[in-house]
Design a protein around this motif. Structure first.
Motif, PDB file in Angstrom:
ATOM      1  N   THR A  43      -3.703   3.673  -5.238  1.00 15.18           N
ATOM      2  CA  THR A  43      -2.098   3.588  -5.370  1.00 15.18           C
ATOM      3  C   THR A  43      -2.099   3.322  -6.912  1.00 15.18           C
ATOM      4  O   THR A  43      -1.147   4.130  -7.617  1.00 15.18           O
ATOM      5  CB  THR A  43      -1.697   1.828  -4.915  1.00 15.18           C
ATOM      6  OG1 THR A  43      -1.800   1.981  -3.413  1.00 15.18           O
ATOM      7  CG2 THR A  43      -0.230   1.836  -5.238  1.00 15.18           C
ATOM      8  N   ALA A  44      -2.810   2.933  -7.586  1.00 15.94           N
ATOM      9  CA  ALA A  44      -2.955   3.038  -9.082  1.00 15.94           C
ATOM     10  C   ALA A  44      -3.039   4.429  -9.466  1.00 15.94           C
ATOM     11  O   ALA A  44      -2.177   4.665 -10.697  1.00 15.94           O
ATOM     12  CB  ALA A  44      -3.883   2.212  -9.743  1.00 15.94           C
ATOM     13  N   LEU A  45      -3.760   5.159  -9.023  1.00 16.88           N
ATOM     14  CA  LEU A  45      -3.906   6.567  -9.553  1.00 16.88           C
ATOM     15  C   LEU A  45      -2.725   7.438  -9.374  1.00 16.88           C
ATOM     16  O   LEU A  45      -2.231   8.201 -10.044  1.00 16.88           O
ATOM     17  CB  LEU A  45      -5.201   7.276  -8.718  1.00 16.88           C
ATOM     18  CG  LEU A  45      -6.401   6.999  -9.338  1.00 16.88           C
ATOM     19  CD1 LEU A  45      -7.747   7.468  -8.321  1.00 16.88           C
ATOM     20  CD2 LEU A  45      -6.803   7.896 -10.526  1.00 16.88           C
ATOM     21  N   SER A  46      -2.116   6.880  -8.076  1.00 16.64           N
ATOM     22  CA  SER A  46      -0.769   7.675  -7.654  1.00 16.64           C
ATOM     23  C   SER A  46       0.380   7.554  -8.503  1.00 16.64           C
ATOM     24  O   SER A  46       0.971   8.315  -9.220  1.00 16.64           O
ATOM     25  CB  SER A  46      -0.630   7.426  -6.146  1.00 16.64           C
ATOM     26  OG  SER A  46      -1.247   7.843  -5.452  1.00 16.64           O
ATOM     27  N   ASN A  47       0.162   6.091  -9.011  1.00 17.07           N
ATOM     28  CA  ASN A  47       1.434   5.776  -9.862  1.00 17.07           C
ATOM     29  C   ASN A  47       1.123   6.356 -11.392  1.00 17.07           C
ATOM     30  O   ASN A  47       2.114   6.704 -12.119  1.00 17.07           O
ATOM     31  CB  ASN A  47       1.594   4.208 -10.041  1.00 17.07           C
ATOM     32  CG  ASN A  47       1.847   3.533  -8.684  1.00 17.07           C
ATOM     33  OD1 ASN A  47       2.482   4.232  -8.044  1.00 17.07           O
ATOM     34  ND2 ASN A  47       1.696   2.298  -8.712  1.00 17.07           N
ATOM     35  N   ALA A  48       0.151   6.292 -11.837  1.00 20.56           N
ATOM     36  CA  ALA A  48      -0.444   6.963 -12.947  1.00 20.56           C
ATOM     37  C   ALA A  48      -0.206   8.572 -13.132  1.00 20.56           C
ATOM     38  O   ALA A  48       0.307   8.863 -14.191  1.00 20.56           O
ATOM     39  CB  ALA A  48      -1.792   6.610 -13.267  1.00 20.56           C
TER      40      ALA A  48
ATOM     41  N   GLU B 122       2.137  10.044 -11.141  1.00 25.39           N
ATOM     42  CA  GLU B 122       3.547  10.151 -11.002  1.00 25.39           C
ATOM     43  C   GLU B 122       4.138   9.863 -12.544  1.00 25.39           C
ATOM     44  O   GLU B 122       5.299  10.590 -12.454  1.00 25.39           O
ATOM     45  CB  GLU B 122       3.940   9.416  -9.829  1.00 25.39           C
ATOM     46  CG  GLU B 122       4.034   9.913  -8.549  1.00 25.39           C
ATOM     47  CD  GLU B 122       3.955   9.055  -7.393  1.00 25.39           C
ATOM     48  OE1 GLU B 122       4.805   7.856  -7.497  1.00 25.39           O
ATOM     49  OE2 GLU B 122       3.347   9.219  -6.191  1.00 25.39           O
ATOM     50  N   ALA B 123       3.445   9.182 -13.078  1.00 23.36           N
ATOM     51  CA  ALA B 123       4.334   8.821 -14.625  1.00 23.36           C
ATOM     52  C   ALA B 123       4.182   9.946 -15.325  1.00 23.36           C
ATOM     53  O   ALA B 123       5.201  10.136 -16.084  1.00 23.36           O
ATOM     54  CB  ALA B 123       3.558   7.815 -15.115  1.00 23.36           C
ATOM     55  N   ILE B 124       3.319  10.991 -14.844  1.00 24.65           N
ATOM     56  CA  ILE B 124       3.448  12.234 -15.862  1.00 24.65           C
ATOM     57  C   ILE B 124       3.693  13.545 -14.940  1.00 24.65           C
ATOM     58  O   ILE B 124       3.229  14.737 -15.205  1.00 24.65           O
ATOM     59  CB  ILE B 124       1.942  12.575 -16.502  1.00 24.65           C
ATOM     60  CG1 ILE B 124       0.707  12.408 -15.600  1.00 24.65           C
ATOM     61  CG2 ILE B 124       1.721  11.608 -17.532  1.00 24.65           C
ATOM     62  CD1 ILE B 124      -0.577  12.862 -16.020  1.00 24.65           C
ATOM     63  N   ASN B 125       4.486  13.217 -13.767  1.00 22.61           N
ATOM     64  CA  ASN B 125       5.373  14.008 -12.873  1.00 22.61           C
ATOM     65  C   ASN B 125       4.202  14.924 -12.042  1.00 22.61           C
ATOM     66  O   ASN B 125       4.461  16.267 -11.993  1.00 22.61           O
ATOM     67  CB  ASN B 125       6.050  15.042 -13.787  1.00 22.61           C
ATOM     68  CG  ASN B 125       7.215  14.340 -14.242  1.00 22.61           C
ATOM     69  OD1 ASN B 125       7.884  13.436 -13.704  1.00 22.61           O
ATOM     70  ND2 ASN B 125       7.434  14.534 -15.828  1.00 22.61           N
ATOM     71  N   ILE B 126       3.109  14.493 -11.745  1.00 20.97           N
ATOM     72  CA  ILE B 126       2.097  14.937 -10.968  1.00 20.97           C
ATOM     73  C   ILE B 126       2.062  14.099  -9.522  1.00 20.97           C
ATOM     74  O   ILE B 126       1.876  13.149  -9.408  1.00 20.97           O
ATOM     75  CB  ILE B 126       0.893  14.943 -11.623  1.00 20.97           C
ATOM     76  CG1 ILE B 126       0.588  15.988 -12.833  1.00 20.97           C
ATOM     77  CG2 ILE B 126      -0.419  15.535 -10.589  1.00 20.97           C
ATOM     78  CD1 ILE B 126      -0.668  15.691 -13.350  1.00 20.97           C
ATOM     79  N   SER B 127       2.065  14.992  -8.361  1.00 23.90           N
ATOM     80  CA  SER B 127       2.357  14.289  -7.066  1.00 23.90           C
ATOM     81  C   SER B 127       0.648  13.993  -6.627  1.00 23.90           C
ATOM     82  O   SER B 127       0.059  15.179  -6.805  1.00 23.90           O
ATOM     83  CB  SER B 127       2.762  15.006  -6.055  1.00 23.90           C
ATOM     84  OG  SER B 127       2.605  14.663  -4.864  1.00 23.90           O
TER      85      SER B 127
ATOM     86  N   ILE C  55      -8.236  10.870 -19.701  1.00 27.12           N
ATOM     87  CA  ILE C  55      -8.421   9.360 -20.329  1.00 27.12           C
ATOM     88  C   ILE C  55      -7.281   8.604 -20.297  1.00 27.12           C
ATOM     89  O   ILE C  55      -7.535   7.297 -20.105  1.00 27.12           O
ATOM     90  CB  ILE C  55      -9.100   9.864 -21.848  1.00 27.12           C
ATOM     91  CG1 ILE C  55     -10.344  10.471 -21.894  1.00 27.12           C
ATOM     92  CG2 ILE C  55      -8.976   8.370 -22.656  1.00 27.12           C
ATOM     93  CD1 ILE C  55     -10.649  10.873 -23.426  1.00 27.12           C
ATOM     94  N   GLN C  56      -6.048   9.140 -20.525  1.00 23.10           N
ATOM     95  CA  GLN C  56      -5.119   8.432 -20.351  1.00 23.10           C
ATOM     96  C   GLN C  56      -4.678   7.911 -18.971  1.00 23.10           C
ATOM     97  O   GLN C  56      -4.301   6.728 -18.489  1.00 23.10           O
ATOM     98  CB  GLN C  56      -3.608   9.201 -20.828  1.00 23.10           C
ATOM     99  CG  GLN C  56      -2.331   8.513 -20.982  1.00 23.10           C
ATOM    100  CD  GLN C  56      -2.295   7.577 -21.637  1.00 23.10           C
ATOM    101  OE1 GLN C  56      -3.155   7.256 -22.628  1.00 23.10           O
ATOM    102  NE2 GLN C  56      -1.534   6.446 -21.576  1.00 23.10           N
ATOM    103  N   VAL C  57      -4.635   8.737 -17.899  1.00 24.54           N
ATOM    104  CA  VAL C  57      -4.654   8.127 -16.596  1.00 24.54           C
ATOM    105  C   VAL C  57      -5.578   7.205 -16.292  1.00 24.54           C
ATOM    106  O   VAL C  57      -5.361   6.093 -15.676  1.00 24.54           O
ATOM    107  CB  VAL C  57      -4.973   9.343 -15.774  1.00 24.54           C
ATOM    108  CG1 VAL C  57      -4.836   8.970 -14.165  1.00 24.54           C
ATOM    109  CG2 VAL C  57      -3.412  10.439 -15.583  1.00 24.54           C
TER     110      VAL C  57
END
Length: 258
Positions: A146-151, A153-158, A224-226
């Motif tokens: 879930t955390a990976l998905s949210n991170a 999606e914050a940079i517009n990647i599904s 690194i950011q994700v």
């Protein structure tokens, strides 16, 4: 062995063996369910670097390890030169002689084509042969995913298309087994919070080892950011006294070929 397949997963066998030894160490009590007997023939499906394959051999069974990752097979052969290890794909391997048992630890959640894997396992067994497996079940690493998905999606990647895992419920997997001629005699789904090595770096290491497909196509800076965003999201719940905890849920199955 035919149908050898070189996979697209690039495993670091040294990192796996040293920093993620829990993968096979937690599998040791699964061997009690397998209960290998002297003289039995047993296939270790997804044998990794070979530690559990060796323990099956120590029980007096004839054991053969297969894995889709060439680096893992190379390391297993180096570790245990007296045991046969081969590269093969879980979804389409063939055997020359059927086995008394097929054993699999921490592998089948990587195999989205579950039907094909079950068909391969079925043909590898003698009548009344047993299939004993543990792998990620429904809800496994849900917080991390879930955390990976949210991170992302914050940079517009599904994240959905990048998810490499298959985490079935007991009902779902038992049904697939029964449809292909297995009698499921034991099944359980349980939480197993798993401490990760390397202190504060534990979650980043885990993501790079086991969830690297989520980072596909990202620059080093973006990766690194994700990971940093994921760590911040998870720290309140999965970071305890200097150690990261992965929110594992495991499914265990024992099935007999009819």
């Amino acid at each position: 062995m035919n149908n050898l397949v070189i996979p697209d997963r690039d495993w670091d066998s040294n990192l796996y063996q040293d920093k993620h030894a829990f993968v096979w160490q937690y599998g040791e009590d699964l061997l009690q369910l397998l209960n290998p007997q002297p003289g039995e023939s047993i296939l270790d499906l997804g044998s990794g670097t070979g530690q559990l394959t060796e323990k099956i051999a120590q029980a007096g069974a004839q054991v053969w390890g297969i894995d889709s990752a060439p680096a893992m097979i190379e390391k297993a052969r180096e570790n245990y030169p007296h045991i046969r290890f081969d590269i093969a794909d879980a979804t389409n391997f063939q055997v020359e002689q059927p086995f008394d048992a097929v054993f699999s630890n921490a592998v089948l959640h990587w195999v989205k084509q579950a039907d094909s894997a079950i068909a391969s396992i079925h043909q590898a067994l003698k009548p009344r042969g047993r299939f004993v497996a543990e792998f990620g079940g429904k809800g496994n690493v849900l917080a991390i995913a879930t955390a990976l998905s949210n991170a992302l999606e914050a940079i517009n990647i599904s994240a959905q298309a990048l998810n490499p895992w298959y985490f079935p419920s007991i009902g779902e997997y038992a049904t697939l087994l029964e449809q292909q001629g297995f009698d499921v005699i034991y099944s359980t789904l349980f939480a197993r919070p798993t401490p990760l090595a390397e202190g504060e770096a534990g979650m980043a290491n885990w993501i790079q080892m086991f969830a690297s497909s989520f980072l596909t196509g990202l620059s080093d800076e973006q990766q690194i950011q994700v990971i940093r965003v994921v760590e911040e999201y998870l720290k309140p719940t999965l970071y305890q006294q200097g150690t990261w905890i992965a929110d594992y849920r495991r499914i265990r199955i024992v099935a007999i070929k009819l």
